[in-house]
Design an enzyme around this catalytic site. Structure first.
Site, PDB file in Angstrom:
ATOM      1  N   ALA A  77      -7.113  -6.962  11.904  1.00  0.00           N
ATOM      2  CA  ALA A  77      -8.203  -6.460  12.740  1.00  0.00           C
ATOM      3  C   ALA A  77      -9.317  -7.485  12.969  1.00  0.00           C
ATOM      4  O   ALA A  77      -9.755  -7.674  14.112  1.00  0.00           O
ATOM      5  CB  ALA A  77      -8.760  -5.168  12.143  1.00  0.00           C
TER       6      ALA A  77
ATOM      7  N   GLU B  33       0.822  -1.208   0.000  1.00  0.00           N
ATOM      8  CA  GLU B  33       0.000   0.000   0.000  1.00  0.00           C
ATOM      9  C   GLU B  33       0.858   1.261   0.000  1.00  0.00           C
ATOM     10  O   GLU B  33       0.568   2.218  -0.729  1.00  0.00           O
ATOM     11  CB  GLU B  33      -0.953  -0.023   1.210  1.00  0.00           C
ATOM     12  CG  GLU B  33      -2.093  -1.021   0.994  1.00  0.00           C
ATOM     13  CD  GLU B  33      -2.790  -1.476   2.275  1.00  0.00           C
ATOM     14  OE1 GLU B  33      -3.803  -2.181   2.161  1.00  0.00           O
ATOM     15  OE2 GLU B  33      -2.319  -1.146   3.380  1.00  0.00           O
TER      16      GLU B  33
END
Lengths: 427, 427
Positions: free
Chosen positions: B319, B174
């Site tokens: 997460a 990213e």
């Protein structure tokens, strides 16, 4: 075709309101322009207090200078800290040893906060001029509430919940009003041990009344509006000491762990770079065309000059004045290059004064019209959003405000850059 | 009526995804809860790289923990840095000398980036775990372009315009993709002397392919998508040196002034606090009910534990895993207090993997469905906005993205906290 390097070279130091407007007004002139700033961003200073008090994010009031001038192929932007001017060889000197030559120089280097000869107060009473100042104030203020939540000693608790703002010009009043709202409204539900509604917000002013730039009745209205928010307003109370324990003002000691400084300014060192005459806070004294005496090719504008308006009053250190000066200097440069007569001396036109007191009150004085209360607040919000550079920021700020207004939330309640909780303990 | 202090006291250390979900799932249980964190904000880490690469403001991905739990009168929040656990007397110890007693303790203290025994690389190759990390990376990256604009030496110029990212997991990919877009598209018009399209973005991975958590074909697609953005992808190339001058990988020296670290993680010191068994990166080994062996009243979740999924594979440090663990531990605590039998052992359910490569490409693997390209990007954007805490942030992030997507602008291109231009020169 003219070679670009043959063009008259205008160097503008400082990309605040004055510098930016000077460059804007030079568009189309037969010049090439270099903008030098020690920061990479233009800062919308009138809203800086909203970053300090958690309402806005840093990027909502700052914009990369490069990006502002991306389409202006006649403008070059340099990130460099200026530390001198060699007027003989017409060069601006940088801290890192570099330099840039100019044909015409515009100094728009602004001001910092100042402590009236008490620089030792700075660690205890930070001022508000940069994004870092704002995040420092935000961190200290939020940490004071956090520490209060864990404090058991009543004296230390009282000091942690006492917020002192020194200086009651627009910035001091805006800080006091928004901190009072934060403590007394926005964060009340977030704590279990402390009652943030009992936090004391004390605004201290050496002069006889707050907002001396406004008429007495608007100033009196602002005092009542602040008191309604729970701010204690102390006028005629010069501060004689700032320390980690609190402040002494008018002979009285007030224990406080958070002290904010909004009292004095000191111009940048531009006068020293030139060895030129300045007033007592370092602002350059200039000719009626804003050039520096003895240096017709050097102009100075904004907070770095001391000039008097047509009414004999000093021109205030506010954005509209800097913008007018920037535009005026551009017109002088253009006239000179075109071989036309010099424009009439600079004439400051005061459009109006605005100050806001929390979420629903403000005062506005346009001379012909004085407004106060909710209407003035909406006027203030509209004008500030209108003048923010860039549609993106306008929309972001408008949404942040609308959100805060409707729900009483604050979007940017971040404690950052403080290294550690334990480390901050010592300041 | 039960006195609140008589209630079973659950202390949750760490307000990341795991801690937050544990507290949420304990709502209504006969407990009082204290959340301890060294930060005042919950951080939406999956979007942290967007702060580092100027697309989002810090406050768009962080939210005050206190505010998250303002309505939960059973929850108290303490800002404190934990540095030990006294399991004997059931106390969590703070760096500042304070402490809090618990009946049940949940350790959700997360991980930091790690340098595989080369901590001396940290100053040259910052990692990305906190808001400060993100603004540090943002500052260094933007300063490299600024310095390049003023550089005349070709070798130094090349090093300034070379950006190395070490580690090709989702964060590395990213970062590489968004830096490539920034350099090759967003800021091209802003500079006069350098051509930012020529900036080299080099993604270095020690393993045989990028994004090893994905299937080989998605990984190959991601490589092609990165190369299309102008990223040089180097696999099978372990880094053997990082310094102010650049990196050495696979025996080759690459001069580079900006190096970002996305390669390794190290768990928090929770295992050391307890003197408990841990894997080689410090993650606690736990019982099937996520309690720490020998300490049935202490649980550990998220990046601070090492557990294996039903397929024998390690549960990834993402997460959704932390959230599932938090919810599971809450169910164990509730069952115990109700005198009910313990729930079945924790069973990790992998919902899917997502990674994005710049503005219009992403890959998603839900097991039953694999998506790549523009559709995956929109899916990725939707999911991330959906999971952001708080409507305000969702709206702000959605607008920032939409704006960037439509106009190629970056809203948060700020160089802050670097003291000075001259000071950064030395790092």
């Amino acid at each position: 075709m003219t070679e670009i390097s043959d063009l008259h070279h205008v160097v503008v130091v400082g990309a605040g309101f004055g510098g930016l407007h000077c460059v804007n007004s030079l568009a189309g002139a037969p010049v090439r322009i270099t903008v030098v700033d020690r920061r990479n961003h233009h800062l919308f200073q009138p809203l800086l207090y909203q970053v300090a008090t958690t309402s806005l994010a840093t990027s909502e009031i700052a914009w990369p200078i490069r990006h502002v001038f991306a389409k202006r192929k006649d403008v070059e932007v340099l990130l460099a800290a200026v530390n001198g001017v060699d007027a003989e060889s017409r060069k601006v000197l940088f801290e890192d040893g570099g330099s840039v030559a100019y044909d015409t120089l515009v100094l728009a280097t602004g001001a910092r906060h100042a402590y009236f000869g008490h620089d030792e107060w700075e660690p205890y009473a930070p001022g508000l001029k940069t994004l870092e100042d704002a995040t420092t104030i935000r961190r200290r203020m939020l940490l004071a509430f956090e520490r209060a939540e864990r404090e058991t000693d009543p004296d230390r608790l009282a000091a942690l919940l006492t917020f002192v703002i020194i200086g009651a010009g627009p910035t001091g009043v805006e800080l006091a009003g928004t901190i009072a709202e934060l403590a007394h409204e926005n964060i009340v539900e977030d704590f279990r041990h402390i009652d943030t509604r009992k936090a004391r917000i004390v605004l201290i002013e050496a002069g006889p009344r707050i907002l001396p730039g406004f008429t007495e009745d608007l100033s009196a209205y602002a005092t009542r509006a602040l008191e309604k928010l729970g701010v204690e307003v102390k006028v005629g109370a010069p501060v004689s000491e700032c320390s980690a324990d609190g402040v002494v003002f008018g002979g009285v000691k007030l224990p406080a762990r958070t002290i904010l400084w909004a009292a004095g300014v000191q111009a940048s060192r531009a006068a020293q770079w030139l060895g030129a005459a300045a007033d007592r806070v370092g602002r350059l004294l200039v000719e009626p065309d804003l050039s520096v005496p003895g240096h017709p090719q050097i102009f100075a504008i904004g907070d770095t000059v001391s000039i008097t308006g047509p009414d004999g009053q000093p021109v205030p250190g506010i954005a509209p004045a800097a913008k007018q000066e920037g535009t005026y200097v551009a017109s002088v440069i253009k006239a000179r290059l075109a071989g036309k007569p010099a424009p009439a001396p600079f004439h400051y036109k005061h459009v109006g004064s605005l100050a806001t007191i929390g979420k629903r009150a403000a005062i506005a004085d346009f001379g012909w019209l004085k407004v106060r209360g909710a209407l003035a607040w909406w006027l203030w919000g509209f004008i500030h959003i209108y003048f923010l550079i860039g549609f993106r920021n306008r929309l972001g700020v408008a949404l942040s405000w609308l959100w805060a207004y409707l729900l009483g939330h604050r979007s940017a309640r971040l404690i950052t850059q403080g290294k550690q909780w334990a480390g901050e303990e010592k300041t």
